[in-house]
Design an enzyme around this catalytic site. Sequence first.
Site, short mmCIF file in Angstrom:
data_model
loop_
_atom_site.label_atom_id
_atom_site.label_comp_id
_atom_site.label_asym_id
_atom_site.label_seq_id
_atom_site.Cartn_x
_atom_site.Cartn_y
_atom_site.Cartn_z
N SER A 1 0.66 -1.13 0.08
CA SER A 1 -0.03 0.04 0.06
C SER A 1 0.85 1.25 0.05
O SER A 1 0.14 2.27 -0.27
CB SER A 1 -0.90 0.01 1.14
OG SER A 1 -0.14 -0.26 2.35
N ASP B 1 -3.88 8.01 8.10
CA ASP B 1 -4.76 7.07 8.63
C ASP B 1 -4.15 6.11 9.68
O ASP B 1 -4.83 5.07 9.94
CB ASP B 1 -5.26 6.14 7.36
CG ASP B 1 -4.10 5.34 6.74
OD1 ASP B 1 -3.18 5.30 6.97
OD2 ASP B 1 -4.63 4.68 5.81
N HIS C 1 -0.76 4.95 6.91
CA HIS C 1 -0.06 5.61 5.73
C HIS C 1 0.14 7.03 6.12
O HIS C 1 -0.56 7.50 6.76
CB HIS C 1 -0.81 5.34 4.56
CG HIS C 1 -1.33 3.78 4.35
ND1 HIS C 1 -2.53 3.35 4.44
CD2 HIS C 1 -0.52 2.70 3.92
CE1 HIS C 1 -2.73 2.04 4.37
NE2 HIS C 1 -1.47 1.60 3.81
#
Length: 395
Positions: free
Chosen positions: A53, A354, A357
């Site tokens: 991610s 978040d 990240h």
Amino acid sequence: MEANSREPVFSGLRMAVVAAAAFTLLLCQFPACSAAGAAAACDFPSIFNFGDSNSDTGGLSAALGQAPPPNGETYFHRPSGRYCDGRLLIDFIAEDLRLPHLSAYLDSVGSNFSHGANFATAGSTIRPQSGYSPISLNVQLVEFSDFLARSQYFRSQGGVFTRLLPREEYFSRALYMFDIGQNDLTAGLKQNMTIGQIKASIPDVMAQFSDAIKKVYAEGGRSFWIHNTGPLGCLIYMMDRFHLEAPEDEHGCLRTLNELAQYFNARLKEAVDSLRTELPLAAITYVDVYSVKYNLITQARQHGFQQPFKACCGHGGKYNFNNSRRCGFKVTVEGKEVVIARSCKDPSVRVSWDGIHFTEPANRWFFEQIADGSYSDPPVRLNTACHRMGHQSMV
Ligand SMILES: *[C@@H]1O[C@H](CO)[C@@H](O)[C@H](O)[C@H]1NC(C)=O
Ligand SMILES: *[C@@H]1O[C@H](CO)[C@@H](O)[C@H](O)[C@H]1NC(C)=O
Ligand SMILES: *[C@@H]1O[C@H](CO)[C@@H](O)[C@H](O)[C@H]1NC(C)=O
């Protein structure tokens, strides 16, 4: 395979940049430094990226549903497949190389692969792991081989495909980027393995990583740009889970998890050194994003940021992070869906987006730190990473 084309014409600005790079190189301790100052820009026509991610620009979203709003709110003004308010480090890298943002290989809507493709998906690991993204690094490599072969078949058919798929030479001249491994560490933690057990698994993780690089090399890739793994113990999702059990360092990060990440990185650096010996035509740059991320998190205020240990987008708890109410989490109130894990007022001064990240401003800051080679081995600028430094005698 030809080395990347050189571009002999320098603008005044670029001369200044090269001069600055040369100055930096006087201070560096790597054996190949002396050669790097004069290196010409590589003119990368494409990027192929592999990862999780940290560099996913829409892969997992295409397969398993969009990263929900408010992801994407500040830059794209809609969800963009990224776990971020805006752009990722890889987007800033693409922009710096004057290339479009990378489309995710898995995204069948609106994608344009003329200058590369992104195989990264959120949750991916180097070693296949149950409970994580099924698109582990070996699968990303299968996708890449398939893309290479089929894109050339369709390109040869002409028409719109010539404007959607890369030219053949864009594969050998591309920058191949890797940012993966964080989830191999967290997978061990999730299975309640001890730190010692996780460390013992890392040689196998590295063997599989090296295998991936060799496969790309065998397909003609020559320029590799490899990010190490970040400071796991400073990431909120880890702190939220382990802060009661693990000792903290002077900044409040979890010492044991950062040591684990550093252990991983030391083994990665060794693996990269071996790859340089084994792959005589490869230019492999190892980039210490761990230090860059650690510096921002632990010195946020000096760099104009605030609250590095509070997620901008989240809901409740010490860190504004609740693993079961992550960024974008909704509840139904009187028949209407309401987002309760919302964005903070001013993401532009925040580090963590978040809890897992980073925000776009943090990603931009990381880019500015790494672009000139200050955190790279060898210490080459991003746009000169096609030149093999040192080891020349072995070619
Ligand atoms: C894909 O992107 C490239 C580069 O930005 C552009 O030249 C090309 O026209 C685009 N293809 C289509 C079909 O729009
Ligand atoms: C790990 O330990 C926790 C707490 O002791 C437990 O709830 C969980 O089921 C364990 N997970 C595995 C995969 O064993
Ligand atoms: C996290 O959310 C769950 C509900 O999904 C709730 O039960 C729990 O108390 C929350 N934790 C914190 C620390 O707020």
